[in-house]
Design an enzyme around this catalytic site. Structure first.
Site, PDB file in Angstrom:
ATOM      1  N   ASP A   1     -10.833  21.305  -1.285  1.00 22.33           N
ATOM      2  CA  ASP A   1     -10.082  21.747  -0.100  1.00 22.33           C
ATOM      3  C   ASP A   1     -10.892  22.822   0.619  1.00 22.33           C
ATOM      4  O   ASP A   1     -11.988  23.186   0.175  1.00 22.33           O
ATOM      5  CB  ASP A   1      -8.689  22.262  -0.494  1.00 22.33           C
ATOM      6  CG  ASP A   1      -7.658  21.964   0.595  1.00 22.33           C
ATOM      7  OD1 ASP A   1      -7.897  22.340   1.755  1.00 22.33           O
ATOM      8  OD2 ASP A   1      -6.620  21.352   0.287  1.00 22.33           O
TER       9      ASP A   1
ATOM     10  N   HIS B   1      -9.752  19.298   6.025  1.00 20.23           N
ATOM     11  CA  HIS B   1      -9.735  20.255   4.902  1.00 20.23           C
ATOM     12  C   HIS B   1     -11.105  20.335   4.248  1.00 20.23           C
ATOM     13  O   HIS B   1     -11.214  20.342   3.019  1.00 20.23           O
ATOM     14  CB  HIS B   1      -8.670  19.850   3.877  1.00 20.23           C
ATOM     15  CG  HIS B   1      -7.266  20.160   4.316  1.00 20.23           C
ATOM     16  ND1 HIS B   1      -6.808  21.449   4.485  1.00 20.23           N
ATOM     17  CD2 HIS B   1      -6.224  19.349   4.627  1.00 20.23           C
ATOM     18  CE1 HIS B   1      -5.534  21.416   4.874  1.00 20.23           C
ATOM     19  NE2 HIS B   1      -5.164  20.152   4.986  1.00 20.23           N
TER      20      HIS B   1
ATOM     21  N   GLU C   1      -3.476  16.151   7.542  1.00 23.68           N
ATOM     22  CA  GLU C   1      -3.787  17.297   8.405  1.00 23.68           C
ATOM     23  C   GLU C   1      -5.237  17.284   8.890  1.00 23.68           C
ATOM     24  O   GLU C   1      -5.912  18.312   8.860  1.00 23.68           O
ATOM     25  CB  GLU C   1      -3.478  18.607   7.655  1.00 23.68           C
ATOM     26  CG  GLU C   1      -2.020  18.712   7.282  1.00 23.68           C
ATOM     27  CD  GLU C   1      -1.681  19.924   6.426  1.00 23.68           C
ATOM     28  OE1 GLU C   1      -0.561  20.431   6.565  1.00 23.68           O
ATOM     29  OE2 GLU C   1      -2.515  20.356   5.599  1.00 23.68           O
TER      30      GLU C   1
ATOM     31  N   TYR D   1       8.323  20.231  -3.018  1.00 22.64           N
ATOM     32  CA  TYR D   1       7.253  21.219  -2.837  1.00 22.64           C
ATOM     33  C   TYR D   1       7.606  22.490  -3.599  1.00 22.64           C
ATOM     34  O   TYR D   1       8.416  23.308  -3.159  1.00 22.64           O
ATOM     35  CB  TYR D   1       7.001  21.460  -1.343  1.00 22.64           C
ATOM     36  CG  TYR D   1       5.893  20.555  -0.835  1.00 22.64           C
ATOM     37  CD1 TYR D   1       5.873  19.209  -1.199  1.00 22.64           C
ATOM     38  CD2 TYR D   1       4.855  21.029  -0.039  1.00 22.64           C
ATOM     39  CE1 TYR D   1       4.854  18.369  -0.776  1.00 22.64           C
ATOM     40  CE2 TYR D   1       3.828  20.191   0.392  1.00 22.64           C
ATOM     41  CZ  TYR D   1       3.828  18.864   0.018  1.00 22.64           C
ATOM     42  OH  TYR D   1       2.820  18.034   0.428  1.00 22.64           O
ATOM     43  N   PHE D   2       6.973  22.644  -4.746  1.00 28.29           N
ATOM     44  CA  PHE D   2       7.328  23.742  -5.634  1.00 28.29           C
ATOM     45  C   PHE D   2       6.526  25.017  -5.336  1.00 28.29           C
ATOM     46  O   PHE D   2       6.623  25.998  -6.061  1.00 28.29           O
ATOM     47  CB  PHE D   2       7.184  23.313  -7.094  1.00 28.29           C
ATOM     48  CG  PHE D   2       8.226  22.312  -7.528  1.00 28.29           C
ATOM     49  CD1 PHE D   2       9.251  21.916  -6.661  1.00 28.29           C
ATOM     50  CD2 PHE D   2       8.204  21.755  -8.798  1.00 28.29           C
ATOM     51  CE1 PHE D   2      10.212  21.000  -7.048  1.00 28.29           C
ATOM     52  CE2 PHE D   2       9.165  20.844  -9.203  1.00 28.29           C
ATOM     53  CZ  PHE D   2      10.163  20.456  -8.329  1.00 28.29           C
ATOM     54  N   ASP D   3       5.752  24.986  -4.237  1.00 29.73           N
ATOM     55  CA  ASP D   3       5.224  26.260  -3.744  1.00 29.73           C
ATOM     56  C   ASP D   3       6.292  26.954  -2.890  1.00 29.73           C
ATOM     57  O   ASP D   3       6.166  28.136  -2.588  1.00 29.73           O
ATOM     58  CB  ASP D   3       3.923  26.067  -2.942  1.00 29.73           C
ATOM     59  CG  ASP D   3       4.034  25.055  -1.814  1.00 29.73           C
ATOM     60  OD1 ASP D   3       4.919  24.170  -1.870  1.00 29.73           O
ATOM     61  OD2 ASP D   3       3.229  25.148  -0.863  1.00 29.73           O
TER      62      ASP D   3
ATOM     63  N   TRP E   1       1.151  23.648  -4.642  1.00 30.91           N
ATOM     64  CA  TRP E   1       0.044  24.228  -3.875  1.00 30.91           C
ATOM     65  C   TRP E   1      -0.024  25.709  -4.236  1.00 30.91           C
ATOM     66  O   TRP E   1       1.018  26.349  -4.452  1.00 30.91           O
ATOM     67  CB  TRP E   1       0.292  24.044  -2.374  1.00 30.91           C
ATOM     68  CG  TRP E   1       0.455  22.613  -1.981  1.00 30.91           C
ATOM     69  CD1 TRP E   1       1.625  21.933  -1.784  1.00 30.91           C
ATOM     70  CD2 TRP E   1      -0.593  21.662  -1.766  1.00 30.91           C
ATOM     71  NE1 TRP E   1       1.361  20.629  -1.449  1.00 30.91           N
ATOM     72  CE2 TRP E   1       0.012  20.434  -1.429  1.00 30.91           C
ATOM     73  CE3 TRP E   1      -1.990  21.735  -1.818  1.00 30.91           C
ATOM     74  CZ2 TRP E   1      -0.726  19.280  -1.153  1.00 30.91           C
ATOM     75  CZ3 TRP E   1      -2.713  20.590  -1.533  1.00 30.91           C
ATOM     76  CH2 TRP E   1      -2.091  19.378  -1.201  1.00 30.91           C
TER      77      TRP E   1
HETATM   78  C1  ACM Z   1       0.061  18.448   2.339  1.00 28.08           C
HETATM   79  O1  ACM Z   1       0.956  19.184   1.869  1.00 28.08           O
HETATM   80  N1  ACM Z   1      -0.701  18.874   3.328  1.00 28.08           N
HETATM   81  C2  ACM Z   1      -0.173  17.123   1.817  1.00 28.08           C
END
Ligand code: ACM
Ligand code: ZN
Length: 625
Positions: A193, A268, A333, A440-442, A490
């Site tokens: 990334d 990214h 993205e 999404y566990f962030d 993330w």
């Molecule tokens: C992502 O959360 N950008 C896949």
């Protein structure tokens, strides 16, 4: 330990477990009145699988960790614990299911495959006392029962970003252990990334000497990272060696887990462009990113054949290291401002008769798909690979216009809600669902005032539990294209192993039950009770977890200029709420909340949640405004 009575005896402590509390909930459980008592030296038999098979070796080691010292004996003699791979396939069990029978005469674990046997053992372990790793019980009595179990979905994934923060080998193994305990079977390893490149590369060594390192701002909040000073050395980061990655792949395989590497492209890509600036469209001085990086400008030049050559070489190395059927090629993205300005990208669009930059991404991903297909691999991409514009969250769009090149043998990972996944399924792709709102566990898991700083959002344990990869009522032809789901971690705001555990737990248990258990087996109240017992297990193993479910949630209504009417709940049924309004610290002798209360503005209300007779976490304080 709630469900076990501990009995002291001359030769040590004895444990008696009376209530089954299995996560994820099995397909079928029948508990009977009898029981079986396991002593320290059970006889173990193995049939249909070698005594040196990874699963049997795992079981033997694990039994020793719970202070049992099994003696392997011949199946003809008969054992206290029997491990059996069926010689005739039991079609009810499929590839991952199992049958676990506890009788007064012994315990039998059987399955069609080693994966099934492994899961039978994980269920068996959850029948033992939570502290069984730490206490040397002389005997453990468990209830007589029959459990027949098989998963709802074949893809039960957990993702980890090791780019925003880098995590040591020891933690990766812990992560796999946690996954395995709850029957999760796909580890999505996000290895490249903007903030760092974590794969080893011999073909492109500057990926490791440059791309794996950034200027260290770890002592500053992520959002306030000071830009690098001239000549400042990049000292934060690292990458895994080939040997380490091979070790991870093997460690995972023993636990029924496939490791799916992700190589992000075409966006990214700051870490790539910092190392190999010639792969960019422009002369911008790219650096391995620190802190927030948005919008992410870095993108490989799709008009430059060297970008494809680069990716082919990197993916060659990836295929040597990772035997997985699937390779994740990112695709999310990808901001295309550079492509719009770049003569080479524009020439490519003309030469290939593309309609524009969106199709150029499809063309690029299509080339990568062809390359990986030739190596026998299947690509997975984030839902943008279907060609929806980046700013088109949830927008209905003509996918065929944007995406003529990515064949339907790709798997689409739907993160911007469930709709892109359902659309993709309608167009013939296989789909993995991980919509931000459930997976999404962030994101925060409770009121941010009481939580460590996170990227934002909110996925409470209850919300994670409400996840269903296909909403009820979806047509069966779409439903059958959804191969499962996963939770994603993330790590912008997560820089220690203990914090990563805290964000994962207990929410991953919810995802596990959503993906393993049939829809009609889900029951929030029962799950919530089981979570308490699982937390005892997690604590006994030293894992960190969040108590956010007990955070009070307020509904406030104006009564008059001075007075507000307050309702208080938590998402956990049967939580007692004790409170004070005189600034004193609440205890179980304080007032108990029985229904909405009127409070003057400016009042400080302090709250103590109590569940199953245990005081939960901290005292919560709110000022009524
Ligand atoms: C992502 O959360 N950008 C896949
Ligand atoms: Zn370009």
């Amino acid at each position: 330990m709630l469900a076990a009575a501990m009995l002291a005896a001359g030769c040590g402590r004895r444990a008696q477990v009376t209530e089954l509390s299995i996560v994820p909930e099995p397909l079928f459980t029948l508990q009977k009145d009898g029981s079986y008592t396991l002593d320290r030296n059970p006889r173990l038999t193995v049939s249909g699988v070698g005594q040196n098979s990874p699963t049997v070796k795992y079981v033997l080691k694990s039994l020793r960790q719970v202070h049992r010292h099994p003696r392997l004996v011949s199946p003809t003699v008969g054992g206290d614990i029997e491990l059996v791979i069926n010689d005739t396939v039991n079609t009810e069990l499929g590839d991952e299911g199992y049958l676990l029978e506890v009788r007064p005469t012994g315990i039998r674990l059987s399955a069609n495959t080693e994966a099934g046997l492994f899961y039978a053992y994980q269920t068996f372990i959850q029948m033992l006392p939570a502290d069984v790793n730490n206490v040397n019980y002389s005997s453990i009595t468990i209830p007589e029962c029959t459990i027949l179990d098989a998963p709802r979905y074949s893809w039960r994934g957990v993702h980890l970003d090791v780019c925003r923060h880098f995590f040591p080998m020891k933690f990766i193994k812990h992560y796999l252990d946690i996954m395995a305990a709850y029957k999760m079977n796909r580890f999505h390893f996000h290895l490249t990334d903007d903030h760092g490149w974590r794969l080893p590369s011999e073909a492109y060594p500057k990926l490791n000497t440059v791309g794996s390192w950034r200027v260290d701002r770890d002592d500053e909040p992520w959002g306030k990272a000071t830009p690098p000073r001239d000549g400042e050395r990049a000292t934060y980061g690292g990458f895994y060696s080939r040997e380490e990655l091979a070790e991870i792949v093997e460690y995972a395989a023993v636990r029924g887990i496939e490791v799916i590497p992700e190589v992000e492209m075409p966006g990214h890509s700051s870490a790539i462009l910092a190392a190999y600036p010639e792969l960019a469209c422009d002369d911008y001085p790219y650096e391995v990113a620190i802190g927030p990086y948005w919008p992410p400008k870095a993108i490989l030049c799709a008009g430059n054949d060297s970008s494809l050559a680069f990716m082919y070489a990197v993916l060659d190395e990836v295929c040597e290291i990772f035997p997985s059927k699937y390779i994740h090629i990112g695709g999310d993205e990808a901001f295309k401002a550079n492509w719009e300005q770049c003569p080479r990208c524009q020439r490519r669009i003309k030469q290939e008769h593309l309609t524009g930059e969106e199709q150029l991404q499809s063309w690029f991903m299509g080339k990568i798909q062809q390359f990986l297909r030739s190596k026998g691999r299947t690509i997975i991409g984030w839902d943008e690979i279907m060609g929806l514009k980046d700013d088109a969250w949830g927008m209905e769009s003509s996918i065929a216009d944007h995406n003529p090149f990515v064949g339907t043998d790709a798997v689409v990972m739907s993160w911007r809600g469930q709709k892109p996944g359902l659309d993709a399924a309608g167009r013939g792709y296989k789909v993995i669902q991980c919509p931000t709102e459930y997976c999404y566990f962030d994101y925060y898991q409770a009121d941010p005032r009481y939580q460590p700083a996170s990227i934002g959002g909110m996925v409470t344990l209850k919300k994670a539990y409400d996840f269903d990869p296909v909403p009820a009522g979806t047509s069966s032809h779409i439903e059958s294209s959804v191969i499962g789901g996963q939770c994603n971690l993330w790590t912008e705001f997560i820089n220690t192993s203990s914090h990563a555990e805290y964000m994962l737990l207990p929410r991953m248990l919810a995802t596990s039950e959503c993906l393993w258990s049939q829809r009609d087996k889900k029951d929030w109240n029962r799950f919530r009770r089981k979570v308490e017992m699982q937390k005892d297990r997690l604590a006994a193993k030293g894992y960190n977890y969040c108590e956010g479910s007990f955070t009070p949630q307020f509904t406030i209504r104006r009564v008059d200029d001075h007075t507000m009417n307050i309702s208080i709940t938590t998402e956990v049924p049967n939580t007692y709420i004790f409170y004070t309004t005189d600034m004193s610290t609440p205890t179980r002798q304080s007032a108990i909340y029985l229904g909405p209360i009127n409070l003057e503005r400016g009042t400080h209300i302090k709250i103590l949640p109590v569940y199953q007779d245990i005081e939960r976490d901290s005292v919560y304080e709110f000022v009524i405004k």
